[in-house]
Design a protein around this motif. Structure first.
Motif, PDB file in Angstrom:
ATOM      1  N   TYR A  25       0.799  -1.325  -0.046  1.00  0.00           N
ATOM      2  CA  TYR A  25      -0.153  -0.086  -0.155  1.00  0.00           C
ATOM      3  C   TYR A  25       0.905   1.188   0.114  1.00  0.00           C
ATOM      4  N   PRO A  26       1.650   1.573  -1.137  1.00  0.00           N
ATOM      5  CA  PRO A  26       2.334   2.816  -0.889  1.00  0.00           C
ATOM      6  C   PRO A  26       2.007   3.912  -0.984  1.00  0.00           C
ATOM      7  N   ALA A  27       0.765   4.272  -1.561  1.00  0.00           N
ATOM      8  CA  ALA A  27       0.209   5.449  -1.652  1.00  0.00           C
ATOM      9  C   ALA A  27      -0.506   5.754  -0.369  1.00  0.00           C
ATOM     10  N   LEU A  28      -1.131   4.660   0.341  1.00  0.00           N
ATOM     11  CA  LEU A  28      -1.852   4.830   1.608  1.00  0.00           C
ATOM     12  C   LEU A  28      -0.743   4.815   2.831  1.00  0.00           C
ATOM     13  N   CYS A  29       0.433   4.453   2.715  1.00  0.00           N
ATOM     14  CA  CYS A  29       1.480   4.784   3.483  1.00  0.00           C
ATOM     15  C   CYS A  29       1.721   6.152   3.613  1.00  0.00           C
ATOM     16  N   GLN A  30       1.997   6.783   2.525  1.00  0.00           N
ATOM     17  CA  GLN A  30       2.429   7.985   2.038  1.00  0.00           C
ATOM     18  C   GLN A  30       1.191   9.038   2.765  1.00  0.00           C
ATOM     19  N   PHE A  31       0.085   8.932   2.338  1.00  0.00           N
ATOM     20  CA  PHE A  31      -1.149   9.556   2.577  1.00  0.00           C
ATOM     21  C   PHE A  31      -1.280   9.666   4.276  1.00  0.00           C
ATOM     22  N   PHE A  32      -1.140   8.482   4.938  1.00  0.00           N
ATOM     23  CA  PHE A  32      -1.525   8.530   6.382  1.00  0.00           C
ATOM     24  C   PHE A  32      -0.032   8.793   7.132  1.00  0.00           C
ATOM     25  N   GLY A  33       1.042   8.301   6.680  1.00  0.00           N
ATOM     26  CA  GLY A  33       2.417   8.739   7.364  1.00  0.00           C
ATOM     27  C   GLY A  33       2.713  10.115   7.324  1.00  0.00           C
ATOM     28  N   CYS A  34       2.486  10.880   6.375  1.00  0.00           N
ATOM     29  CA  CYS A  34       2.610  12.434   6.271  1.00  0.00           C
ATOM     30  C   CYS A  34       1.489  13.240   7.029  1.00  0.00           C
ATOM     31  N   TYR A  35       0.493  12.679   7.285  1.00  0.00           N
ATOM     32  CA  TYR A  35      -0.553  13.475   8.044  1.00  0.00           C
ATOM     33  C   TYR A  35      -0.916  12.976   9.331  1.00  0.00           C
ATOM     34  N   LEU A  36      -0.543  11.853   9.585  1.00  0.00           N
ATOM     35  CA  LEU A  36      -1.170  11.338  10.716  1.00  0.00           C
ATOM     36  C   LEU A  36       0.336  10.694  11.582  1.00  0.00           C
ATOM     37  N   HIS A  37       1.271  11.382  11.581  1.00  0.00           N
ATOM     38  CA  HIS A  37       2.534  11.129  12.330  1.00  0.00           C
ATOM     39  C   HIS A  37       2.507  11.638  13.615  1.00  0.00           C
ATOM     40  N   GLU A  38       3.541  11.302  14.514  1.00  0.00           N
ATOM     41  CA  GLU A  38       3.341  11.638  15.747  1.00  0.00           C
ATOM     42  C   GLU A  38       3.103  13.173  16.202  1.00  0.00           C
ATOM     43  N   ASP A  39       3.090  14.060  15.344  1.00  0.00           N
ATOM     44  CA  ASP A  39       3.068  15.500  15.490  1.00  0.00           C
ATOM     45  C   ASP A  39       1.733  15.952  14.876  1.00  0.00           C
ATOM     46  N   TRP A  40       0.904  15.067  14.559  1.00  0.00           N
ATOM     47  CA  TRP A  40      -0.378  15.437  13.970  1.00  0.00           C
ATOM     48  C   TRP A  40      -1.290  16.172  14.826  1.00  0.00           C
ATOM     49  N   PRO A  41      -1.032  16.017  16.228  1.00  0.00           N
ATOM     50  CA  PRO A  41      -1.936  17.068  17.272  1.00  0.00           C
ATOM     51  C   PRO A  41      -1.438  18.272  17.163  1.00  0.00           C
ATOM     52  N   LEU A  42      -0.281  18.497  16.849  1.00  0.00           N
ATOM     53  CA  LEU A  42       0.405  19.938  16.836  1.00  0.00           C
ATOM     54  C   LEU A  42      -0.178  20.658  15.481  1.00  0.00           C
ATOM     55  N   ASP A  43      -0.261  19.711  14.381  1.00  0.00           N
ATOM     56  CA  ASP A  43      -0.442  20.064  13.136  1.00  0.00           C
ATOM     57  C   ASP A  43      -1.575  20.458  12.763  1.00  0.00           C
ATOM     58  N   SER A  44      -2.714  19.543  13.204  1.00  0.00           N
ATOM     59  CA  SER A  44      -3.821  19.699  12.758  1.00  0.00           C
ATOM     60  C   SER A  44      -4.873  19.735  13.937  1.00  0.00           C
ATOM     61  N   GLY A  45      -4.618  19.142  15.014  1.00  0.00           N
ATOM     62  CA  GLY A  45      -5.495  19.219  16.242  1.00  0.00           C
ATOM     63  C   GLY A  45      -6.246  18.130  16.460  1.00  0.00           C
ATOM     64  N   THR A  46      -6.732  17.292  15.345  1.00  0.00           N
ATOM     65  CA  THR A  46      -7.776  16.349  15.493  1.00  0.00           C
ATOM     66  C   THR A  46      -7.363  15.290  14.289  1.00  0.00           C
ATOM     67  N   PRO A  47      -7.387  14.045  14.332  1.00  0.00           N
ATOM     68  CA  PRO A  47      -7.198  13.134  13.483  1.00  0.00           C
ATOM     69  C   PRO A  47      -8.021  13.297  12.073  1.00  0.00           C
ATOM     70  N   GLU A  48      -9.166  13.692  12.321  1.00  0.00           N
ATOM     71  CA  GLU A  48     -10.310  14.177  11.031  1.00  0.00           C
ATOM     72  C   GLU A  48      -9.697  15.514  10.418  1.00  0.00           C
ATOM     73  N   LYS A  49      -9.178  16.411  11.043  1.00  0.00           N
ATOM     74  CA  LYS A  49      -8.616  17.746  10.308  1.00  0.00           C
ATOM     75  C   LYS A  49      -7.459  17.136   9.595  1.00  0.00           C
ATOM     76  N   ALA A  50      -6.589  16.256  10.120  1.00  0.00           N
ATOM     77  CA  ALA A  50      -5.339  15.893   9.379  1.00  0.00           C
ATOM     78  C   ALA A  50      -5.875  15.305   8.040  1.00  0.00           C
ATOM     79  N   VAL A  51      -6.663  14.201   8.281  1.00  0.00           N
ATOM     80  CA  VAL A  51      -7.308  13.582   6.939  1.00  0.00           C
ATOM     81  C   VAL A  51      -7.880  14.669   5.956  1.00  0.00           C
TER      82      VAL A  51
END
Length: 118
Positions: free
Chosen positions: A15-41
């Motif tokens: 799943y290369p595209a899925l890894c990229q999609f999730f890994g870039c936006y739901l990594h360990e810093d997503w709470p700082l970057d986006s606030g919620t998983p939904e906003k990161a998505v």
């Protein structure tokens, strides 16, 4: 190679595209970057072009169909796909992935006026 490293390598291959999609936006810093998983998505969906989102959706559907056991599904979502979200119950991971799939589909339909291909 540890179990986590093997899981990550196998998942990246399947799943290369899925890894990229999730890994870039739901990594360990997503709470700082986006606030919620939904906003990161939502941010990931906004940032990726149509053809890439279509590929991500195909891979996500394959992942959902391939892994029926919720406990294993959660482990692969977290360890293999790099989703750094704490799912207290294993079933929550599947519900999250299904919601991501729905959001991807909605974005694809919106961009193609409902005439889309999976």
């Amino acid at each position: 190679m540890s179990r986590n490293e093997r899981t990550r390598a196998q998942t990246k291959e399947l799943y290369p595209a899925l890894c990229q999609f999730f890994g870039c936006y739901l990594h360990e810093d997503w709470p700082l970057d986006s606030g919620t998983p939904e906003k990161a998505v939502d941010q990931a969906i906004a940032d990726y072009p149509l053809n890439y989102r279509q590929q991500v959706r195909r891979e996500l559907n394959s992942f959902l169909e391939r892994h029926e056991d919720d406990t294993r599904f959660r482990a692969i979502l977290n360890e293999g796909l790099g989703v750094n979200v704490l799912f207290k119950k294993a079933a929550e991971a599947r519900l999250f992935a299904q919601e991501v799939e729905r959001r991807l589909l909605d974005s694809i339909k919106a961009e193609t006026s409902g005439k889309w291909s999976t």
